[in-house]
Enzyme design. Structure first.
Site, PDB file in Angstrom:
ATOM      1  N   GLY A  12      -6.908  33.828  -6.136  1.00 49.02           N
ATOM      2  CA  GLY A  12      -7.955  33.140  -5.392  1.00 49.02           C
ATOM      3  C   GLY A  12      -9.339  33.184  -6.004  1.00 49.02           C
ATOM      4  O   GLY A  12     -10.339  33.018  -5.309  1.00 49.02           O
ATOM      5  N   ASN A  14     -10.591  30.982  -7.967  1.00 49.18           N
ATOM      6  CA  ASN A  14     -11.169  29.634  -7.847  1.00 49.18           C
ATOM      7  C   ASN A  14     -11.616  29.371  -6.415  1.00 49.18           C
ATOM      8  O   ASN A  14     -12.666  28.759  -6.186  1.00 49.18           O
ATOM      9  CB  ASN A  14     -10.160  28.579  -8.314  1.00 49.18           C
ATOM     10  CG  ASN A  14     -10.126  28.471  -9.829  1.00 49.18           C
ATOM     11  OD1 ASN A  14     -11.047  27.933 -10.428  1.00 49.18           O
ATOM     12  ND2 ASN A  14      -9.115  29.014 -10.439  1.00 49.18           N
ATOM     13  N   ARG A  66      13.756  22.182   0.875  1.00 46.98           N
ATOM     14  CA  ARG A  66      12.435  21.895   0.309  1.00 46.98           C
ATOM     15  C   ARG A  66      11.733  20.828   1.158  1.00 46.98           C
ATOM     16  O   ARG A  66      10.525  20.885   1.397  1.00 46.98           O
ATOM     17  CB  ARG A  66      12.598  21.398  -1.140  1.00 46.98           C
ATOM     18  CG  ARG A  66      11.287  21.072  -1.812  1.00 46.98           C
ATOM     19  CD  ARG A  66      10.322  22.252  -1.674  1.00 46.98           C
ATOM     20  NE  ARG A  66       9.031  21.925  -2.184  1.00 46.98           N
ATOM     21  CZ  ARG A  66       8.653  22.196  -3.437  1.00 46.98           C
ATOM     22  NH1 ARG A  66       9.481  22.796  -4.263  1.00 46.98           N
ATOM     23  NH2 ARG A  66       7.452  21.893  -3.863  1.00 46.98           N
ATOM     24  N   ASN A 108      -7.229  18.975  -8.458  1.00 49.08           N
ATOM     25  CA  ASN A 108      -6.561  20.153  -9.021  1.00 49.08           C
ATOM     26  C   ASN A 108      -7.393  20.699 -10.168  1.00 49.08           C
ATOM     27  O   ASN A 108      -8.018  19.929 -10.920  1.00 49.08           O
ATOM     28  CB  ASN A 108      -5.160  19.757  -9.531  1.00 49.08           C
ATOM     29  CG  ASN A 108      -4.406  20.915 -10.136  1.00 49.08           C
ATOM     30  OD1 ASN A 108      -4.313  21.985  -9.547  1.00 49.08           O
ATOM     31  ND2 ASN A 108      -3.892  20.729 -11.343  1.00 49.08           N
ATOM     32  N   HIS A 110      -7.001  22.620 -13.667  1.00 43.94           N
ATOM     33  CA  HIS A 110      -5.961  22.991 -14.637  1.00 43.94           C
ATOM     34  C   HIS A 110      -6.633  23.738 -15.789  1.00 43.94           C
ATOM     35  O   HIS A 110      -7.678  23.277 -16.291  1.00 43.94           O
ATOM     36  CB  HIS A 110      -5.209  21.757 -15.145  1.00 43.94           C
ATOM     37  CG  HIS A 110      -4.127  22.084 -16.114  1.00 43.94           C
ATOM     38  ND1 HIS A 110      -2.911  22.620 -15.708  1.00 43.94           N
ATOM     39  CD2 HIS A 110      -4.089  22.010 -17.458  1.00 43.94           C
ATOM     40  CE1 HIS A 110      -2.174  22.846 -16.793  1.00 43.94           C
ATOM     41  NE2 HIS A 110      -2.855  22.501 -17.848  1.00 43.94           N
ATOM     42  N   ASP A 151      -0.391  16.764 -13.584  1.00 39.22           N
ATOM     43  CA  ASP A 151      -1.638  16.865 -14.373  1.00 39.22           C
ATOM     44  C   ASP A 151      -1.993  15.524 -15.025  1.00 39.22           C
ATOM     45  O   ASP A 151      -2.540  15.481 -16.122  1.00 39.22           O
ATOM     46  CB  ASP A 151      -1.505  17.951 -15.463  1.00 39.22           C
ATOM     47  CG  ASP A 151      -1.156  19.316 -14.885  1.00 39.22           C
ATOM     48  OD1 ASP A 151      -0.425  20.070 -15.557  1.00 39.22           O
ATOM     49  OD2 ASP A 151      -1.595  19.602 -13.748  1.00 39.22           O
ATOM     50  N   GLU A 181     -13.342  27.107 -15.394  1.00 39.37           N
ATOM     51  CA  GLU A 181     -12.710  26.713 -14.123  1.00 39.37           C
ATOM     52  C   GLU A 181     -13.647  26.830 -12.928  1.00 39.37           C
ATOM     53  O   GLU A 181     -13.829  25.870 -12.152  1.00 39.37           O
ATOM     54  CB  GLU A 181     -11.476  27.564 -13.856  1.00 39.37           C
ATOM     55  CG  GLU A 181     -10.339  27.313 -14.820  1.00 39.37           C
ATOM     56  CD  GLU A 181      -9.123  28.129 -14.485  1.00 39.37           C
ATOM     57  OE1 GLU A 181      -8.783  28.248 -13.311  1.00 39.37           O
ATOM     58  OE2 GLU A 181      -8.510  28.653 -15.420  1.00 39.37           O
TER      59      GLU A 181
HETATM   60  C1  GRF Z   1      -5.076  30.877 -13.001  1.00 41.62           C
HETATM   61  O1  GRF Z   1      -4.119  30.888 -14.044  1.00 41.62           O
HETATM   62  C2  GRF Z   1      -5.975  29.720 -13.175  1.00 41.62           C
HETATM   63  O2  GRF Z   1      -6.181  29.467 -14.547  1.00 41.62           O
HETATM   64  C3  GRF Z   1      -5.211  28.595 -12.570  1.00 41.62           C
HETATM   65  O3  GRF Z   1      -4.492  29.178 -11.471  1.00 41.62           O
HETATM   66  C4  GRF Z   1      -4.336  30.588 -11.719  1.00 41.62           C
HETATM   67  C5  GRF Z   1      -4.795  31.426 -10.567  1.00 41.62           C
HETATM   68  O4  GRF Z   1      -6.104  31.155 -10.287  1.00 41.62           O
HETATM   69  N1  GRF Z   1      -6.089  27.536 -12.121  1.00 41.62           N
HETATM   70  P1  GRF Z   1      -6.804  31.793  -8.960  1.00 41.62           P
HETATM   71  O5  GRF Z   1      -7.438  33.092  -9.404  1.00 41.62           O
HETATM   72  O6  GRF Z   1      -5.702  32.034  -7.933  1.00 41.62           O
HETATM   73  O7  GRF Z   1      -7.806  30.791  -8.526  1.00 41.62           O
END
Ligand code: GRF
Length: 207
Positions: A12, A14, A66, A108, A110, A151, A181
């Protein structure tokens, strides 16, 4: 006010960048309505709880199919009535029904400069392992709209990061998160929240 739902699977960081961005005023006109994870152990859920943000785990393990998981995930998202869905380290493939319901309203982050090191199988540490294996000198991150592909949606922002001589996949991942990021994800949300971008002929243009 842009109402967002953030989908997470892991640490988490991000999500934290979004929370901090709103608190610091880097992201305006935005509120996080909820955080949803497919992984009940995701520290991202703890981060949400620490900040008083509604958070819920919807695990594929709890569903016989699913399709059942996908339907419940979409139902839960709809209950928040978000303007934007943010995939922040979310490792589950988004269903066609969700893409259709939120056309150009899912973004998203990436951890590569798309179109490099992206698509099926390129996620998390694997992206950085592939970059080091190839010997590239510049990596980075991309925020893009999510479409039916993996992506492949319109690119919003990218930020480059230099590879250091002694980098391991772990040190490279950390630097791409810190230097790219977290910054471009917050910036992209702020642009959307303040109606500073649109999509024309499949490309993002800035107003
Ligand atoms: C990381 O590998 C990041 O590069 C990708 O998702 C993974 C976990 O990120 N975007 P986060 O710390 O859970 O945001």
């Amino acid at each position: 006010m842009l109402k967002i739902v953030v989908l997470v699977s892991g640490g988490g960081t991000n999500l934290q960048a979004i929370i901090d961005g709103i608190q610091d005023g880097l992201i305006t006109n935005t509120e996080i309505a909820g955080v949803i994870s497919n992984n009940k152990k995701a520290y991202a859920l703890e981060r949400a709880a620490q900040n008083g943000i509604k958070n819920i785990c919807i695990s594929p393990r709890d569903y016989d199919s699913r399709a059942g998981f996908d339907e419940e995930l979409l139902r839960t998202i709809n209950r928040f009535q978000p303007d934007l869905i943010v995939l922040a380290g979310f490792l589950v493939v988004i269903s066609p029904a969700m893409i259709a319901a939120y056309q150009n309203r899912i973004i998203n982050i990436h951890p590569s400069l798309i179109p490099a090191f992206c698509g099926t199988g390129y996620y998390g540490l694997k992206v950085h392992e592939a970059a080091l294996e190839r010997g590239v000198k510049i990596v980075g991150a991309t925020v893009h709209f999510v479409d039916e592909g993996t992506d492949t949606g319109p690119i919003i922002l990218q930020k480059a990061v230099a590879v250091a001589p002694l980098d391991t996949p772990e040190t490279l991942q950390r630097r791409v998160m810190e230097e790219a990021e977290w910054k471009i994800l917050a910036r992209a949300i702020n642009l959307i929240a303040n109606e500073k971008l649109s999509i024309k002929d499949g490309k993002v243009i800035f107003e």
